[in-house]
Design a protein around this motif. Structure first.
Motif, PDB file in Angstrom:
ATOM      1  N   MET A  57       0.839  -1.199   0.000  1.00 37.92           N
ATOM      2  CA  MET A  57       0.000   0.000   0.000  1.00 37.92           C
ATOM      3  C   MET A  57       0.877   1.253   0.000  1.00 37.92           C
ATOM      4  O   MET A  57       0.612   2.197  -0.720  1.00 37.92           O
ATOM      5  N   VAL A  58       1.918   1.226   0.817  1.00 36.64           N
ATOM      6  CA  VAL A  58       2.828   2.374   0.881  1.00 36.64           C
ATOM      7  C   VAL A  58       4.180   1.968   0.291  1.00 36.64           C
ATOM      8  O   VAL A  58       4.443   0.784   0.077  1.00 36.64           O
ATOM      9  N   ALA A  59       5.030   2.979   0.041  1.00 36.53           N
ATOM     10  CA  ALA A  59       6.290   2.746  -0.666  1.00 36.53           C
ATOM     11  C   ALA A  59       7.160   1.686   0.015  1.00 36.53           C
ATOM     12  O   ALA A  59       7.799   0.876  -0.655  1.00 36.53           O
ATOM     13  N   VAL A  60       7.170   1.692   1.343  1.00 36.28           N
ATOM     14  CA  VAL A  60       8.050   0.752   2.049  1.00 36.28           C
ATOM     15  C   VAL A  60       7.544  -0.694   1.874  1.00 36.28           C
ATOM     16  O   VAL A  60       8.334  -1.642   1.907  1.00 36.28           O
TER      17      VAL A  60
ATOM     18  N   SER B 179       2.769   6.083  -5.895  1.00 36.28           N
ATOM     19  CA  SER B 179       1.766   6.892  -5.187  1.00 36.28           C
ATOM     20  C   SER B 179       2.217   8.340  -5.006  1.00 36.28           C
ATOM     21  O   SER B 179       1.402   9.210  -4.758  1.00 36.28           O
ATOM     22  N   TYR B 180       3.513   8.592  -5.154  1.00 36.07           N
ATOM     23  CA  TYR B 180       4.039   9.958  -5.047  1.00 36.07           C
ATOM     24  C   TYR B 180       3.682  10.744  -6.306  1.00 36.07           C
ATOM     25  O   TYR B 180       3.262  11.896  -6.238  1.00 36.07           O
TER      26      TYR B 180
ATOM     27  N   ASN C  83       2.563  10.036   6.276  1.00 37.31           N
ATOM     28  CA  ASN C  83       2.984   9.802   4.898  1.00 37.31           C
ATOM     29  C   ASN C  83       2.289  10.791   3.952  1.00 37.31           C
ATOM     30  O   ASN C  83       1.587  10.410   3.009  1.00 37.31           O
ATOM     31  N   VAL C  84       2.468  12.069   4.221  1.00 38.16           N
ATOM     32  CA  VAL C  84       1.662  13.111   3.560  1.00 38.16           C
ATOM     33  C   VAL C  84       1.913  13.216   2.059  1.00 38.16           C
ATOM     34  O   VAL C  84       1.051  13.699   1.323  1.00 38.16           O
ATOM     35  N   LYS C  85       3.069  12.755   1.594  1.00 37.91           N
ATOM     36  CA  LYS C  85       3.325  12.816   0.149  1.00 37.91           C
ATOM     37  C   LYS C  85       2.428  11.823  -0.576  1.00 37.91           C
ATOM     38  O   LYS C  85       2.017  12.059  -1.699  1.00 37.91           O
ATOM     39  N   GLN C  86       2.137  10.730   0.068  1.00 40.69           N
ATOM     40  CA  GLN C  86       1.267   9.730  -0.551  1.00 40.69           C
ATOM     41  C   GLN C  86      -0.199   9.956  -0.196  1.00 40.69           C
ATOM     42  O   GLN C  86      -1.081   9.736  -1.020  1.00 40.69           O
TER      43      GLN C  86
END
Lengths: 292, 213
Positions: free
Chosen positions: A65-68, A113-114, B121-124
């Protein structure tokens, strides 16, 4: 904050596990060694070592879901690519193509997502082209170096990974700091076993799994967190300074331990150029008395 | 044809008692219809009284508190937000969007950490959003059940908004204000970092005014 319990479970245990897995795979007490077993050994050692630290730090893996989360997926794909090309009898041209695809896919996967919130269409094209090219170039050069360098290269990579961990840790991304340190611990664990080997191919295969994780930590550190841009760039190219050991005059006339020291000093100077201001800024900000 | 004839016969042969009874029946029917009509129109007015308010940002505050190592609470707030609400009884709606990057705990280093991947995680995930699905009104209390999206995860929550008072803005437009306090678990929204050192429960205190559009 690095808790003592995490230092054991996130660094000591991954280092020990990586050392055990590499030792069982390559069996350094034997006089003969093969490139095939080195690739297999490093892939499994980093998978087990870094995987343990990743689990200790972030918990059970789940759908990305997130980059990590995608970083964990990248590490897994890198291991699968390395195992796949070594365990199957695929043609030799498949190996560089598979690694190049992984190097190209690394940054778009982490920045997926960025991009959505931060870049225009032209910025997406420019940034991703530059980052993909840099990723392919750095990973390609490091893989080429692993074909030429000796047992000292894993140590150099371990130092670089530790520096990335510290830089992230002191740039307000503590999870990234922990993942960098756990990667360094896993590499050092493997490097300790590689040091026992008598043959000169101890570095073969180490970069293929390590470099995507290494570069991934820098990409996430800069784009999603507070790692300064030029710090990320310098840390990304710092391992390339290990090529200094391949200067013909130095390589032909110096003992391996001299070459290893030259590599470490050159890489260390570059790393310190980043770590010094990062640590200085961190100590300065300690006056804020922030812990969490 | 036969029916018409019978009715006409009834009309011509009606006694005075029957006429009185008929008149009374007619009057009662008219009164009943009028009463029913009035009731319906009153109900329609109540249902139709729907007023839309834009958030008065100068008189809106979103604060939160979280336990720190079991010793104290750390307080923070969000400085940038937008929203609107519509008051229409059970059809009321509350919508609020908060800019996650505007988090402010009074410590720049901690705020950088909170904006990063370890927490918001405000950028995402640049925004925190609340959109109502259903509102139950009990006196001054508006129990707003809706979707809260935080850190990319959407959960259904019920937020109790207490209406404090109505008033008028300088422009002469109608104003009204609410307060609310509720607690969420950050782990429900995938914020697992630092569990133990920091509490899982985050209590939010929201106070806002709206000006009729």
């Amino acid at each position: 904050m690095i808790e003592p319990i995490w230092a054991v479970t996130g660094m000591v245990v991954p280092a020990l596990l990586a050392a055990i897995v590499l030792a069982l795979t390559i069996r350094p007490w034997r006089k003969s060694c093969s490139i095939h077993s080195m690739h297999l050994g490093w892939a499994l050692a980093i998978l087990v070592g870094f995987g343990t630290g990743y689990f200790v730090t972030l918990g059970w893996p789940h759908a990305p879901m997130v980059a990590v989360d995608y970083l964990g997926l990248v590490a897994l794909i890198a291991v699968v690519v390395q195992l796949g090309v070594n365990l199957s009898n695929c043609p030799s041209w498949v190996v560089p193509i598979a690694r190049s695809i992984l190097a190209i896919a690394l940054t778009p996967l982490l920045l997926i997502s960025y991009i959505e919130h931060s870049w225009s269409a032209s910025e997406i094209v420019l940034w991703l082209s530059a980052l993909c090219l840099a990723s392919v170039a750095i990973q390609g050069l490091m893989t080429a170096l692993s074909h030429r360098a000796g047992r000292d290269l894993p140590v150099v990579l371990g130092v670089c990974a530790g520096a990335v961990g510290l830089a992230n840790l002191m740039s307000a991304w503590e999870t990234g700091g922990q993942l960098g340190l756990t990667l360094a611990a896993a590499i050092f664990g493997g490097a300790a076993i590689a040091m026992l080997m008598s043959c000169k191919i101890a570095a073969r295969g180490v970069t293929i799994v390590v470099m995507p994780i290494y570069l991934g930590l820098l990409v996430i550190g800069h784009f999603y967190n507070s790692l300064v841009g030029w710090h990320a760039i310098v840390l990304a190219i710092a391992p390339l300074a290990a090529w200094v050991g391949e200067i013909p005059k130095l390589k032909s006339k110096s003992a391996p331990w001299v070459i290893a020291i030259v590599r470490l000093v050159c890489v260390g100077i570059i790393l310190l150029a980043v770590l010094f201001p990062v640590v200085f800024a961190f100590i300065e900000s300690m006056s804020d008395e922030y812990a969490y | 044809m036969l029916t018409v004839n019978r009715e006409s016969n009834r009309g011509t042969n009606r006694s005075p008692k029957g006429i009185v009874a008929g008149l009374m029946f007619m009057m009662m029917t008219i009164v009943s219809v009028m009463a029913l009509s009035m009731t319906t129109s009153t109900a329609r007015a109540a249902d139709g009284e729907s007023t839309k308010y834009a958030l008065d940002k100068a008189h809106t505050a979103i604060y939160f508190k979280i336990e720190h190592m079991g010793m104290s609470y750390t307080f923070g707030r969000f400085n940038e937000f937008d929203g609107e609400f519509t008051l229409a009884g059970g059809d009321s709606q509350f919508t609020m969007t908060i800019k996650a990057e505007s988090i402010d705990t009074g410590n720049a280093k901690r705020d950088d950490h909170l904006r990063g991947s370890d927490f918001f995680n405000v950028k995402q995930f640049p925004t925190i959003e609340f959109v109502t699905k259903n509102v139950v009104v009990e006196g001054d209390m508006y129990h707003a059940e809706g979707d809260l999206t935080l850190h990319g995860i959407t959960k259904s929550v019920t937020i109790p908004f207490q209406k404090l008072a109505d008033g008028k803005a300088r422009s002469g437009k109608k104003k009204t204000g609410f307060v609310s306090e509720f607690t969420i678990k950050r782990s429900d929204f995938g914020m697992m970092y630092g569990q133990g050192a920091m509490g899982d429960d985050v209590t939010l205190a929201v106070s806002f005014e709206g000006e009729a559009e």
